[in-house]
Structures are given as C-alpha cells and as structure tokens.
Design a protein around this motif. Structure first.
Motif, mmCIF file in Angstrom:
data_model
loop_
_atom_site.group_PDB
_atom_site.id
_atom_site.type_symbol
_atom_site.label_atom_id
_atom_site.label_comp_id
_atom_site.label_asym_id
_atom_site.label_seq_id
_atom_site.Cartn_x
_atom_site.Cartn_y
_atom_site.Cartn_z
ATOM 1 N N ASN A 67 0.837 -1.200 0.000
ATOM 2 C CA ASN A 67 0.000 0.000 0.000
ATOM 3 C C ASN A 67 0.872 1.250 0.000
ATOM 4 O OD1 ASN A 67 -2.655 -1.311 0.181
ATOM 5 N ND2 ASN A 67 -1.838 -2.082 2.114
ATOM 6 N N GLU A 68 1.705 1.350 -1.023
ATOM 7 C CA GLU A 68 2.625 2.472 -1.152
ATOM 8 C C GLU A 68 1.987 3.511 -2.075
ATOM 9 O OE1 GLU A 68 5.674 5.185 -1.386
ATOM 10 O OE2 GLU A 68 5.238 3.654 0.106
ATOM 11 N N THR A 69 1.524 4.587 -1.496
ATOM 12 C CA THR A 69 0.919 5.639 -2.300
ATOM 13 C C THR A 69 1.154 6.964 -1.590
ATOM 14 O OG1 THR A 69 -1.130 6.346 -3.383
ATOM 15 C CG2 THR A 69 -1.335 5.369 -1.184
ATOM 16 N N TYR A 70 0.766 8.048 -2.237
ATOM 17 C CA TYR A 70 0.974 9.364 -1.642
ATOM 18 C C TYR A 70 0.070 10.365 -2.352
ATOM 19 C CZ TYR A 70 4.285 9.303 -5.601
ATOM 20 O OH TYR A 70 4.860 9.141 -6.831
ATOM 21 N N PHE A 71 -0.046 11.539 -1.771
ATOM 22 C CA PHE A 71 -0.936 12.552 -2.309
ATOM 23 C C PHE A 71 -0.387 13.133 -3.622
ATOM 24 C CE2 PHE A 71 -1.985 12.622 2.261
ATOM 25 C CZ PHE A 71 -3.346 12.437 2.171
ATOM 26 N N CYS A 72 -1.329 13.414 -4.533
ATOM 27 C CA CYS A 72 -1.022 14.056 -5.820
ATOM 28 C C CYS A 72 0.013 13.270 -6.630
ATOM 29 C CB CYS A 72 -0.567 15.500 -5.612
ATOM 30 S SG CYS A 72 -1.898 16.569 -5.024
ATOM 31 N N ARG A 73 -0.143 11.962 -6.643
ATOM 32 C CA ARG A 73 0.715 11.100 -7.448
ATOM 33 C C ARG A 73 0.353 11.266 -8.921
ATOM 34 N NH1 ARG A 73 1.415 4.646 -6.074
ATOM 35 N NH2 ARG A 73 3.167 4.206 -7.480
ATOM 36 N N GLU A 74 1.374 11.369 -9.779
ATOM 37 C CA GLU A 74 1.172 11.599 -11.219
ATOM 38 C C GLU A 74 0.214 12.773 -11.447
ATOM 39 O OE1 GLU A 74 0.040 7.838 -12.912
ATOM 40 O OE2 GLU A 74 1.925 6.886 -12.370
ATOM 41 N N PRO A 75 0.653 13.969 -11.102
ATOM 42 C CA PRO A 75 -0.244 15.131 -11.089
ATOM 43 C C PRO A 75 -0.738 15.572 -12.459
ATOM 44 C CG PRO A 75 2.025 15.806 -10.693
ATOM 45 C CD PRO A 75 2.015 14.310 -10.645
ATOM 46 N N ASP A 76 -0.015 15.263 -13.539
ATOM 47 C CA ASP A 76 -0.466 15.714 -14.865
ATOM 48 C C ASP A 76 -1.851 15.167 -15.181
ATOM 49 O OD1 ASP A 76 1.859 17.091 -15.174
ATOM 50 O OD2 ASP A 76 2.810 15.641 -16.515
ATOM 51 N N ALA A 77 -2.065 13.892 -14.906
ATOM 52 C CA ALA A 77 -3.368 13.292 -15.183
ATOM 53 C C ALA A 77 -4.448 13.891 -14.294
ATOM 54 C CB ALA A 77 -3.300 11.773 -14.992
ATOM 55 N N LEU A 78 -4.124 14.124 -13.022
ATOM 56 C CA LEU A 78 -5.113 14.714 -12.116
ATOM 57 C C LEU A 78 -5.426 16.154 -12.493
ATOM 58 C CD1 LEU A 78 -3.963 13.331 -8.635
ATOM 59 C CD2 LEU A 78 -5.733 12.437 -10.159
ATOM 60 N N ASN A 79 -4.416 16.901 -12.919
ATOM 61 C CA ASN A 79 -4.661 18.286 -13.359
ATOM 62 C C ASN A 79 -5.558 18.320 -14.585
ATOM 63 O OD1 ASN A 79 -3.211 19.741 -11.398
ATOM 64 N ND2 ASN A 79 -1.270 19.333 -12.424
ATOM 65 N N TRP A 80 -5.310 17.412 -15.533
ATOM 66 C CA TRP A 80 -6.177 17.351 -16.722
ATOM 67 C C TRP A 80 -7.607 17.009 -16.311
ATOM 68 C CZ3 TRP A 80 -8.839 12.962 -18.350
ATOM 69 C CH2 TRP A 80 -9.529 13.093 -19.558
ATOM 70 N N LEU A 81 -7.740 16.061 -15.403
ATOM 71 C CA LEU A 81 -9.069 15.640 -14.973
ATOM 72 C C LEU A 81 -9.831 16.788 -14.320
ATOM 73 C CD1 LEU A 81 -11.028 13.227 -14.492
ATOM 74 C CD2 LEU A 81 -9.916 12.947 -12.265
ATOM 75 N N VAL A 82 -9.190 17.471 -13.384
ATOM 76 C CA VAL A 82 -9.869 18.491 -12.582
ATOM 77 C C VAL A 82 -10.036 19.803 -13.335
ATOM 78 C CG1 VAL A 82 -9.632 19.923 -10.511
ATOM 79 C CG2 VAL A 82 -9.182 17.467 -10.393
ATOM 80 N N ASN A 83 -9.060 20.173 -14.132
ATOM 81 C CA ASN A 83 -9.070 21.501 -14.754
ATOM 82 C C ASN A 83 -9.541 21.515 -16.198
ATOM 83 O OD1 ASN A 83 -7.988 22.895 -12.448
ATOM 84 N ND2 ASN A 83 -6.026 21.927 -12.903
ATOM 85 N N THR A 84 -9.632 20.344 -16.835
ATOM 86 C CA THR A 84 -10.071 20.304 -18.231
ATOM 87 C C THR A 84 -11.282 19.398 -18.431
ATOM 88 O OG1 THR A 84 -7.827 20.741 -19.033
ATOM 89 C CG2 THR A 84 -9.374 19.777 -20.605
ATOM 90 N N HIS A 85 -11.135 18.133 -18.115
ATOM 91 C CA HIS A 85 -12.188 17.174 -18.451
ATOM 92 C C HIS A 85 -13.468 17.406 -17.649
ATOM 93 C CE1 HIS A 85 -14.107 13.481 -19.705
ATOM 94 N NE2 HIS A 85 -14.309 13.175 -18.428
ATOM 95 N N LEU A 86 -13.367 17.483 -16.343
ATOM 96 C CA LEU A 86 -14.576 17.630 -15.532
ATOM 97 C C LEU A 86 -15.301 18.956 -15.792
ATOM 98 C CD1 LEU A 86 -13.391 15.997 -12.188
ATOM 99 C CD2 LEU A 86 -14.937 15.038 -13.911
ATOM 100 N N PRO A 87 -14.590 20.091 -15.937
ATOM 101 C CA PRO A 87 -15.303 21.317 -16.317
ATOM 102 C C PRO A 87 -16.030 21.193 -17.652
ATOM 103 C CG PRO A 87 -13.156 21.873 -15.413
ATOM 104 C CD PRO A 87 -13.185 20.384 -15.567
ATOM 105 N N GLN A 88 -15.455 20.463 -18.608
ATOM 106 C CA GLN A 88 -16.140 20.255 -19.887
ATOM 107 C C GLN A 88 -17.416 19.453 -19.692
ATOM 108 O OE1 GLN A 88 -13.100 18.412 -22.291
ATOM 109 N NE2 GLN A 88 -12.180 20.354 -22.888
ATOM 110 N N ARG A 89 -17.362 18.436 -18.843
ATOM 111 C CA ARG A 89 -18.559 17.640 -18.587
ATOM 112 C C ARG A 89 -19.635 18.469 -17.885
ATOM 113 N NH1 ARG A 89 -18.553 12.296 -18.537
ATOM 114 N NH2 ARG A 89 -20.786 12.679 -18.778
ATOM 115 N N LEU A 90 -19.206 19.333 -16.962
ATOM 116 C CA LEU A 90 -20.175 20.204 -16.290
ATOM 117 C C LEU A 90 -20.800 21.187 -17.276
ATOM 118 C CD1 LEU A 90 -18.282 21.024 -12.969
ATOM 119 C CD2 LEU A 90 -20.268 19.508 -13.234
#
Length: 474
Positions: A67-90
């Motif tokens: 269970n090796e994980t941490y906050f904001c892992r691989e941030p490029d994908a999360l940034n795209w999700l939060v700042n591009t994809h989800l706003p488009q869906r909204l």
C-alpha cells in the motif's frame, strides 16, 4: 509444485493477485504470520481455514499488497481531470458527476482529487461531485476513513495545500473533516464489482497504479467488471506506466493533451471532417505554433490528394518558410499514420527524407510506417539510422527491439536485450526525455516505454540465463 501453490491459487481466484516473483517474499511472510496466529502448519489446513473465515482471509490479504501511495501522485493526469475534463462535462450539463477510486489503498488518491476539486470549485464542489473509493483490504480502508497520515504521504503535495487541509494530530497530520466526510469508502473487490453494492454508474473511474498486481488475463477480466460501471462518456484512468498494459480491447484507448484514458468504444469523439485552413505566423517553429500545427493535422481529414498538394519543393522556399513547411508536412505524415493511411504517409515521408535525410522525427515515423506495411527490414534501417544520428533516441531503440520480440525479424536475443536496456538506461537518466524528437511527440509515452522495456528486458535476461546454463556457460 510449490507447497504454496494452493494458497496462490486461492488468492488469485478470489482477488486476482498474481503472487509470483518478488511478491513471493510477501507471501512467505504472510504465511508465517498465519501459521503463528492459527497454529496450523499444513497448507491444506490453512487453505480450508482461509476459505471459511472471511476476517482471517481479509487480514491475510492485507499482508500481500504493497500500500505504497501518496498525495497528488502523477499530477499531470489529475490536473487534466480536474481543470479540463470535468469542467467540460459540467459545461455539457451533467451534474453531479460521480468519481470512483478503484483500489484506493489508504485513501491518498481520492483525497487528492477532493482537495483539487475544492481548490477549483470551492464549497460548490461537494454539490457538483460525488466521490467514493474502494479496496479489498479492510485494514487500509479503516486507515483511509481516519484520514491520518505521516510524512512520506506528503512528498508530492505542496506545503500550501498541506497547511490548508491538514492539522497536526499526535505527531502526524489529520485531514479536515469537510473533505474526509465527502469521500465514501467501501469494501471493493475488482474481480467481483457487481457484488459491491455500488450505486449507479461513474463518470470517472481511477484504476491507477493497481494493475501491477495482476496478470494480463486478470486485467482483462477487471476491465470487463469495470466497464458496466462506467457511465456513457465516462473515462477510466490508469497509471502512466500501466496504460499500454491495460489496452486489452475491452475499452478504447484515447489521448487528450498528452493524457491517456479509456472509454466505451462508441463514446470516443471523432474530430470534425472539415475545418478552415489556418495560416501560421512566421515563427511557426515555436512550441506553441508546433502544437497548433499538430492540431490542424489532427482535425483535418487528409486524403491522398491533400497529401499530394502538401508535397511542395522545399528547396525553392526561403529558409524560414522551408522549416515551417517541413514541420507542417511532418505533422501531416504523423496524422496519416494515425489514420492508417500508410501508403500516403510513406510517400510523404520519403519526400521529406529526401529533403532532410537525417531528420530524427521523419526517420522514426518512416520506421513505424514500414512496420505497419509489413516491411520490417526497411523499418530496421530507419530505426538504426535514427540511432546512428541520435544515440539518445530511445523510441528507435524501443521499436528496434520490438521488431525482434514480435517476430517481425529473426530474433536476436542479444540485440533485443541491448535495445531494451538502452531504453531503460536513457529513461532512468532522463524520465521525460523526448528521445531526440524535435517536432512530434514520442509515439509512446516515456513512462510506458520504460515500463514495457523493463518488463521485456527481464524476460529476455531470464531466457539468456537459461540458455547459458543449459549450455554449461559460467
């Protein structure tokens, strides 16, 4: 047969975990602890007890996963999700949106999404998005619900976000209740998703940095389990190094802004067939204008006639316009390759290579086109030339090795080993290197290339060691 084989079979059958190689060390430790706690020593007795005692089985599984994980892992994908994809869906009128973290471990991933959504949408985030998460390990779920973390979990989180959303708690840090209560954690077995009592379908499923535990057959079964849970136009995100290993034909692989994700095949968006011609400014070699040129090539439906029209005599142009035209035509060739118009792409690339025979971009593309045209010897020459011109061209090393591994050329294990080793060496030294490509992006993301190269290198190393042993080589 190994004495532990029945235990491996039980775990694989119930959870899909592949306990071979390095994972065996965890299995040995878990079995030793199980024997100590139950007083049972025979494998058959342990299997019988684990089968009948769900609590004991859950504790056993907790010792088998890392269970090796941490906050904001691989941030490029999360940034795209939060700042591009989800706003488009909204913007398309879909709300609230549902997000599910599959294999969430101790909760860092869903909480990272919660923090990022809260940063962008403020208090409204909790009405715009539903966030849930699941894992088969009951112990890590308990930890996730508590929301208390130590220092290593914060190694990729900005100090500002840590200060904003966490408070000191008994030598560690506790997530604020606003976010902790927003995420709904539940037991979830990836192999039995239909039995998990999940409500509704999900607009986003995060299946990141989990599939390393599973073999290909199990990953395909997991995709078949997750597919019904994915809403129309929903996306499934895997970890950067896991993307190609999850392209299994169940869901369709899609790329947007350098981020790869999966969707139902009928949901992928096709670009418009006709767009007006766009004139680029004179400094078209800048990264911004190159991106624009690639967008034009991606959006326009190029036919054979269109490719022919682009075949102008570059030598008759001023140097600046010659470079601009070369770059544009190279992007057109790239798009033709993506559209499987191999003959047109090959004709255009040969014209470009006549103008610039040492162009790494053109050589790599020409090698890929030759592969798809079933001309492996031609592909070999293009990749070898690219390596001669730019030894750091890891895409050429990678695809050269693939020619051998896929049987397109008579296999030469030593050459295959050297090529994959070059990819690993180059990408360890520079994980995001473009491999000497100046105009197009690498045909495969660096993280995926390194992941696959390491995997295939391990296979060829084992094969060579076995051959040497059988021949008495010391």
């Amino acid at each position: 047969m190994s004495a532990l084989a029945p235990l491996k079979h039980l775990v694989h059958q119930r959870c899909g975990l592949h306990l071979e190689g390095l994972a065996e060390a965890r299995l040995f430790r878990a079995v030793a602890a199980l024997q100590a706690s139950t007083g049972l020593t025979h494998t058959s007795s342990l299997v019988e007890r684990l089968t009948s005692d769900r609590t004991l089985f859950d504790g056993f599984i907790s010792q088998l996963t890392v269970n090796e994980t941490y906050f904001c892992r691989e941030p490029d994908a999360l940034n795209w999700l939060v700042n591009t994809h989800l706003p488009q869906r909204l913007a398309a009128g879909k709300a609230p949106l549902s997000i599910f973290s599959a294999g969430c471990s101790s909760g860092e991933e869903p909480y990272s999404v919660a923090m990022m959504l809260y940063e962008r949408f403020g208090e409204h985030a909790k009405t715009l998005f539903n966030i849930s998460a699941g894992d088969l390990d009951h112990q890590v779920l308990a930890k996730a619900r508590q929301g208390i973390y130590g220092g290593m979990a914060f190694r990729a989180l900005s100090p500002a976000l840590k200060e904003r959303y966490f408070s000191p708690h008994e030598g560690r840090f506790k997530l604020q209740d606003t976010l902790r209560q927003w995420v709904n954690f539940r037991p979830f077995n990836l192999l039995n998703a239909h039995d998990s009592s999940l409500q509704g379908s999900f607009d986003v499923i995060l299946f990141r940095n989990v599939s390393i535990y599973f073999d290909e057959q199990t990953r395909r079964r997991i995709h078949q389990q997750l597919s019904p849970l994915l809403a129309p136009k929903g996306v499934l995100l895997c970890g950067v190094t896991e993307t190609l290993g999850n392209d299994l034909g169940v869901l369709e692989l899609v790329e947007a802004q350098g981020v790869f994700y999966f969707q139902h095949p009928e949901q992928t968006t096709q670009p418009p067939a006709d767009l007006p011609t766009v004139s680029l400014p004179p400094n078209a070699n800048s990264s911004e204008n190159i991106a624009s040129a690639e967008g034009i090539a991606r959006d326009k439906d190029y036919s054979t006639d269109a490719a022919s029209e682009m075949r102008v005599s570059l030598s008759a142009l001023p140097p600046e316009e010659e470079a601009e035209q070369f770059n544009l035509q190279l992007h057109h060739a790239h798009q033709l390759l993506n559209k499987n118009a191999f003959a047109d792409a090959d004709e255009l690339l040969q014209a470009l290579l006549q103008q610039q025979p040492w162009s790494i971009d053109a050589l790599v593309l020409a090698g890929l086109v030759a592969r798809w045209q079933h001309r492996p010897h031609v592909a070999y020459e293009h990749f070898k030339t690219a390596i001669y011109v730019a030894p750091e061209c890891w895409p050429a090393h990678f695809y050269l090795a693939e020619l051998y591994r896929q049987g397109e050329l008579t296999d030469e294990p030593i050459q295959r080993q050297r090529s994959y080793a070059s990819v690993v060496r180059l990408l360890i030294a520079s994980p995001t290197a473009n491999g000497g490509l100046d105009i197009i992006a690498p045909p495969i993301p660096p993280g995926d290339a390194r992941f696959l190269a390491e995997r295939y290198l391990s296979v060829v190393n084992s094969a060579l060691e076995s051959t040497n042993t059988s021949q008495g080589v010391r």
